[in-house]
Design a protein around this motif. Structure first.
Motif, PDB file in Angstrom:
ATOM      1  N   GLU A 158       0.829  -1.203   0.000  1.00 31.14           N
ATOM      2  CA  GLU A 158       0.000   0.000   0.000  1.00 31.14           C
ATOM      3  C   GLU A 158       0.863   1.252   0.000  1.00 31.14           C
ATOM      4  N   ALA A 159       1.974   1.220   0.738  1.00 35.14           N
ATOM      5  CA  ALA A 159       2.867   2.377   0.808  1.00 35.14           C
ATOM      6  C   ALA A 159       3.528   2.644  -0.540  1.00 35.14           C
ATOM      7  N   ARG A 160       3.918   1.555  -1.237  1.00 30.09           N
ATOM      8  CA  ARG A 160       4.518   1.734  -2.562  1.00 30.09           C
ATOM      9  C   ARG A 160       3.518   2.395  -3.506  1.00 30.09           C
ATOM     10  N   GLN A 161       2.282   1.917  -3.470  1.00 24.49           N
ATOM     11  CA  GLN A 161       1.254   2.484  -4.342  1.00 24.49           C
ATOM     12  C   GLN A 161       1.015   3.958  -4.032  1.00 24.49           C
ATOM     13  N   ASP A 162       1.169   4.328  -2.773  1.00 20.16           N
ATOM     14  CA  ASP A 162       0.959   5.719  -2.354  1.00 20.16           C
ATOM     15  C   ASP A 162       2.205   6.584  -2.530  1.00 20.16           C
ATOM     16  N   GLY A 163       3.277   5.994  -3.067  1.00 20.65           N
ATOM     17  CA  GLY A 163       4.497   6.765  -3.337  1.00 20.65           C
ATOM     18  C   GLY A 163       5.347   7.054  -2.119  1.00 20.65           C
ATOM     19  N   MET A 164       5.230   6.231  -1.076  1.00 22.28           N
ATOM     20  CA  MET A 164       5.933   6.511   0.174  1.00 22.28           C
ATOM     21  C   MET A 164       7.451   6.289   0.082  1.00 22.28           C
ATOM     22  N   LEU A 165       7.899   5.568  -0.942  1.00 24.91           N
ATOM     23  CA  LEU A 165       9.338   5.321  -1.053  1.00 24.91           C
ATOM     24  C   LEU A 165      10.148   6.593  -1.255  1.00 24.91           C
ATOM     25  N   LYS A 166       9.494   7.678  -1.644  1.00 22.60           N
ATOM     26  CA  LYS A 166      10.228   8.935  -1.801  1.00 22.60           C
ATOM     27  C   LYS A 166      10.837   9.400  -0.480  1.00 22.60           C
ATOM     28  N   TYR A 167      10.258   8.950   0.639  1.00 25.24           N
ATOM     29  CA  TYR A 167      10.769   9.380   1.935  1.00 25.24           C
ATOM     30  C   TYR A 167      12.143   8.782   2.253  1.00 25.24           C
ATOM     31  N   THR A 168      12.550   7.752   1.498  1.00 26.69           N
ATOM     32  CA  THR A 168      13.915   7.235   1.685  1.00 26.69           C
ATOM     33  C   THR A 168      14.926   8.323   1.350  1.00 26.69           C
ATOM     34  N   PHE A 169      14.632   9.139   0.348  1.00 25.35           N
ATOM     35  CA  PHE A 169      15.545  10.220  -0.043  1.00 25.35           C
ATOM     36  C   PHE A 169      15.592  11.315   1.026  1.00 25.35           C
ATOM     37  N   LEU A 170      14.463  11.584   1.642  1.00 28.18           N
ATOM     38  CA  LEU A 170      14.451  12.575   2.722  1.00 28.18           C
ATOM     39  C   LEU A 170      15.269  12.070   3.903  1.00 28.18           C
ATOM     40  N   MET A 171      15.098  10.781   4.232  1.00 32.69           N
ATOM     41  CA  MET A 171      15.838  10.186   5.348  1.00 32.69           C
ATOM     42  C   MET A 171      17.343  10.291   5.128  1.00 32.69           C
ATOM     43  N   VAL A 172      17.809   9.895   3.946  1.00 29.06           N
ATOM     44  CA  VAL A 172      19.254   9.907   3.717  1.00 29.06           C
ATOM     45  C   VAL A 172      19.774  11.308   3.456  1.00 29.06           C
ATOM     46  N   SER A 173      18.918  12.221   3.035  1.00 24.79           N
ATOM     47  CA  SER A 173      19.329  13.618   2.903  1.00 24.79           C
ATOM     48  C   SER A 173      19.697  14.195   4.267  1.00 24.79           C
ATOM     49  N   ILE A 174      18.883  13.884   5.260  1.00 22.53           N
ATOM     50  CA  ILE A 174      19.169  14.331   6.632  1.00 22.53           C
ATOM     51  C   ILE A 174      20.462  13.690   7.130  1.00 22.53           C
ATOM     52  N   ALA A 175      20.626  12.379   6.865  1.00 23.12           N
ATOM     53  CA  ALA A 175      21.841  11.678   7.292  1.00 23.12           C
ATOM     54  C   ALA A 175      23.065  12.234   6.594  1.00 23.12           C
ATOM     55  N   SER A 176      22.937  12.582   5.305  1.00 21.99           N
ATOM     56  CA  SER A 176      24.061  13.128   4.555  1.00 21.99           C
ATOM     57  C   SER A 176      24.462  14.508   5.075  1.00 21.99           C
ATOM     58  N   ALA A 177      23.473  15.323   5.409  1.00 19.74           N
ATOM     59  CA  ALA A 177      23.767  16.644   5.973  1.00 19.74           C
ATOM     60  C   ALA A 177      24.503  16.499   7.305  1.00 19.74           C
ATOM     61  N   PHE A 178      24.039  15.564   8.125  1.00 21.21           N
ATOM     62  CA  PHE A 178      24.697  15.323   9.415  1.00 21.21           C
ATOM     63  C   PHE A 178      26.135  14.851   9.214  1.00 21.21           C
ATOM     64  N   LEU A 179      26.340  13.888   8.293  1.00 23.97           N
ATOM     65  CA  LEU A 179      27.685  13.378   8.049  1.00 23.97           C
ATOM     66  C   LEU A 179      28.574  14.473   7.470  1.00 23.97           C
ATOM     67  N   GLY A 180      27.997  15.322   6.616  1.00 26.57           N
ATOM     68  CA  GLY A 180      28.778  16.423   6.059  1.00 26.57           C
ATOM     69  C   GLY A 180      29.310  17.341   7.139  1.00 26.57           C
ATOM     70  N   LEU A 181      28.451  17.738   8.071  1.00 28.85           N
ATOM     71  CA  LEU A 181      28.879  18.600   9.178  1.00 28.85           C
ATOM     72  C   LEU A 181      29.819  17.861  10.126  1.00 28.85           C
ATOM     73  N   PHE A 182      29.499  16.594  10.403  1.00 24.51           N
ATOM     74  CA  PHE A 182      30.314  15.772  11.292  1.00 24.51           C
ATOM     75  C   PHE A 182      31.728  15.580  10.738  1.00 24.51           C
ATOM     76  N   SER A 183      31.848  15.543   9.409  1.00 22.44           N
ATOM     77  CA  SER A 183      33.146  15.304   8.783  1.00 22.44           C
ATOM     78  C   SER A 183      34.175  16.361   9.147  1.00 22.44           C
ATOM     79  N   PHE A 184      33.719  17.579   9.384  1.00 21.09           N
ATOM     80  CA  PHE A 184      34.652  18.646   9.723  1.00 21.09           C
ATOM     81  C   PHE A 184      35.232  18.477  11.126  1.00 21.09           C
ATOM     82  N   THR A 185      34.662  17.561  11.929  1.00 26.45           N
ATOM     83  CA  THR A 185      35.195  17.281  13.261  1.00 26.45           C
ATOM     84  C   THR A 185      36.135  16.079  13.257  1.00 26.45           C
TER      85      THR A 185
END
Length: 412
Positions: A158-185
């Protein structure tokens, strides 16, 4: 290495592969359901990984190794990646999505070498210390799959039909931003190359190691490495859409069995290598590809689901016994003169050229057996990589002459 640095490096590896595993595994399913992409378009999107692998040596060899600290470039690339992933999250059609995923993979692929550089720079004995750090990357990939399937249920029917997989990109976008900032430490990792010394494009891409192809055995291994990437592309591109289409529940979570298997067979690899030698190890890896795809072809989501799970669990043999063994063999054949160049050449040939061809072929074959609205003749589709892998195995068995590799050369 003190505990703080060990924690930093472990978290860095965890996030690095959490990000990749958090969107790449479900990419084919996302494109089919969310953007109504064709199989050929899906293969084009997956091939961006290959273009990233081809371009990465330029970024690492000509920029990172010569002018800037590795941890700073890592931070900049992941912050850039976070922006691109968010734009992919809000994309509404394939024409808009494709240039974003291409730009993202060009930014991401160099980070795979950068996290290794940052790690190695803090280790006195990488042979003993690196595996403990690197395993957190595999754990990150596993956690990403489990989160998608068992926490958010984004890959449920049901989630696939509703297009919920797009939220995987939001999840990893947040993780990537965190890792980007964390990398400077992260611990400082200054450039190691001598800026006064000119480095040619040939050396940067590892092409000076092409002289190794004069050796018939290495040539045979090199060709097998490129060709085996065609069956490999079928796995990356088609497995999640295949499992989703035939009604397997929690397909992304179940696919993490492959990463668990990868860890287990990595531990078994040194024993197998010493007991049976390089040639038999490689043959076992290629034979596992054939068995896996036959299991996919004739298994189903009902009583024969164990065949699908077994096929996924064979990932450890498929990957470790061929690609990791191949890295060891390449290091052995290259010697001190071409040690780095040879590894770069194999990476360029496999994840670059080989996978580029593989994704293209997989897309054409998958599209040729489209039977209805987002439905495929998967039995026939999986027969192709099974037979192809078996053919490569036969050629390798016939034309590769077994070589003895010293025990000191098989440390994993």
């Amino acid at each position: 290495m003190n505990k703080l640095i060990r924690f930093q490096l472990s978290l860095m590896m965890f996030l690095e592969f959490f990000i990749w595993g958090g969107w790449f595994v479900t990419l084919g399913t996302f494109l089919g359901y969310n953007l109504n992409a064709s199989d050929v378009q899906i293969s084009t999107a997956f091939s961006t990984q290959s273009w990233g692998a081809i371009i990465a040596p330029f970024i690492i060899g000509l920029i990172a190794d010569r002018f800037f600290n590795a941890e700073r470039i890592l931070g900049i690339l992941h912050i850039t990646g976070a922006i691109l992933l968010y734009m992919m999250y809000i994309s509404t059609d394939f024409a808009e999505f494709y240039p974003l995923v291409l730009a993202y993979m060009i930014a991401y692929m160099p980070t795979l070498a950068l996290v290794n550089s940052v790690s190695f720079n803090q280790m006195k004995d990488p042979a003993k210390e690196f595996s403990f750090i690197r395993v957190f990357g595999t754990i990150g990939w596993i956690v990403a799959g489990l989160v998608i399937s068992y926490l958010f249920y984004w890959d449920a029917p049901e989630a696939r039909q509703d297009g919920m997989l797009k939220y995987t990109f939001l999840m990893v976008s947040i993780a990537s931003a965190f890792l980007g900032l964390f990398s400077f430490t992260l611990p400082k990792t200054p450039p190691t190359a001598d800026r006064s010394k000119k480095v040619s494009i040939v050396e940067t891409l590892g092409l000076d190691a092409l002289s190794l192809l004069k050796d018939r055995n290495f040539l045979m291994f090199f060709l097998a490495s490129v060709l085996i990437c065609i069956p490999l592309a079928f796995y990356y591109q088609n497995t999640n859409p295949f499992l989703s289409e035939i009604g397997v529940e929690n397909p992304t979570g179940l696919m993490t069995i492959g990463q668990v298997s990868e860890v287990l067979f990595m531990l078994l690899l040194p024993f197998f290598f010493k007991r049976f030698g390089f040639k038999m190890t490689i043959i076992a890896g290629m034979l596992a590809w054939t068995v896996r795809y036959f299991l996919f072809a004739y298994g189903n989501s009902g009583e024969l689901i164990f065949m699908l799970l077994t096929g996924i669990a064979l990932h450890g043999i498929c990957y470790d016994f061929f690609f990791v063994s191949g890295q060891i063999y390449t290091d052995f054949k290259a010697g001190s003169k071409y040690k780095s160049s040879a590894q770069g050449l194999i990476t360029l040939a496999t994840y670059g050229v080989g996978m580029l061809i593989g994704f293209y072929v997989a897309g054409l074959i998958t599209n040729a057996y489209l039977t209805g609205d987002k439905m495929h003749d998967w039995e026939t589709i999986w027969i192709y990589p099974a037979v192809f892998a078996f053919g490569i195995m036969l050629l390798f068995a016939l034309f590769f002459k077994n070589e003895k590799i010293d025990k000191k050369d098989i440390e994993i």
